[in-house]
Scaffold this active site. Structure first.
Site, PDB file in Angstrom:
ATOM      1  N   GLU A 295      -1.736  -5.152  -3.836  1.00 56.62           N
ATOM      2  CA  GLU A 295      -0.775  -4.478  -2.950  1.00 56.62           C
ATOM      3  C   GLU A 295       0.261  -5.451  -2.420  1.00 56.62           C
ATOM      4  OE1 GLU A 295      -3.605  -0.838  -1.310  1.00 56.62           O
ATOM      5  OE2 GLU A 295      -3.451  -2.698  -0.145  1.00 56.62           O
TER       6      GLU A 295
ATOM      7  N   ASP B 230       0.834  -1.200   0.000  1.00 55.71           N
ATOM      8  CA  ASP B 230       0.000   0.000   0.000  1.00 55.71           C
ATOM      9  C   ASP B 230       0.871   1.253   0.000  1.00 55.71           C
ATOM     10  OD1 ASP B 230      -2.596   1.511   0.588  1.00 55.71           O
ATOM     11  OD2 ASP B 230      -1.394   2.013   2.336  1.00 55.71           O
TER      12      ASP B 230
END
Length: 230
Positions: free
Chosen positions: A116, A44
């Site tokens: 991610e 992320d």
């Protein structure tokens, strides 16, 4: 990383010097440990950095607010899930029986987390520069399709409404055409109808709101097409 086309990054184990990282990135927590949640945390941060850097270079005169809204648009859950589908991640996920039975491999939240986690796995395996080179092309189509900076962050329904109001035209009418599927995988079909100019478009999505946005976006493409499409 060994892939000649980074936008179609190879997800086979030989592409990784440490194939266990790939396996972990594609393992949902329902399947036990090691799963991908820690990788998701790192990925992320990496995705946000890559996109922030790319937007900063692409829009040198744009203020922080517009840059922030554009980044949010590019890294939102549904955008990451779309990338996961392009990479065909869903069928590759390792999940517990219950999550698999409920269709978890098709769920936007799980697919976005997997993207991610995959970014983090590439970073840990090949380093920062190789990771950025592999990942940025995944976002390039969406980045190229961004509206002008002053419109970024406004959803399709809002932009369509503003376009119509700016020309003193009636607002669109949204009609639910159908609702189908089981509770965990509902599909809604909606019509967006304009009186001036007279046209109707349809959209389908996992919620009524999502279907309305898709229908509104289709209407916008007809009445106010992107500059390059005119």
């Amino acid at each position: 990383m060994g892939s000649s086309d980074p936008s179609r990054h190879s997800l086979t184990a030989p592409a990784f010097g440490r194939p266990e990282l790939l396996a972990q990135a594609l393992t949902h927590r329902s399947a036990g440990s090691p799963h991908n949640e820690r990788l998701e945390f790192l990925g992320d941060a990496l995705v946000n950095l890559f996109i922030a850097e790319a937007l900063y270079a692409r829009w040198p005169q744009v203020d922080e607010g517009a840059l922030t809204r554009a980044r949010a648009e590019l890294v939102r859950e549904s955008a990451l899930a779309s990338i996961a589908r392009e990479l065909d991640l869903g069928p590759r996920l390792t999940m517990g029986p219950g999550e698999m039975k409920s269709g978890g491999h098709r769920r936007d939240s799980i697919l976005a987390d997997a993207v991610e986690a995959l970014v983090a796995a590439i970073y840990l395996d090949a380093g920062f520069e190789a990771c950025r080179a592999a990942v940025l092309p995944w976002f390039e189509p969406a980045m190229a399709a961004l509206p002008p900076p002053h419109k970024v962050g406004k959803d399709a329904k809002t932009r369509l409404q503003e376009w119509l109001q700016g020309r003193q035209k009636p607002l669109p009418v949204y009609t639910l055409l159908s609702e189908s599927g089981e509770e965990h995988a509902k599909q809604f079909r909606v019509r967006c109808e304009l009186l001036q100019p007279p046209l109707a478009t349809e959209g389908e999505g996992g919620s009524r709101r999502a279907a309305e946005q898709i229908a509104a976006d289709a209407a916008l493409a007809l009445v106010d097409p992107p500059r390059g499409a005119r």
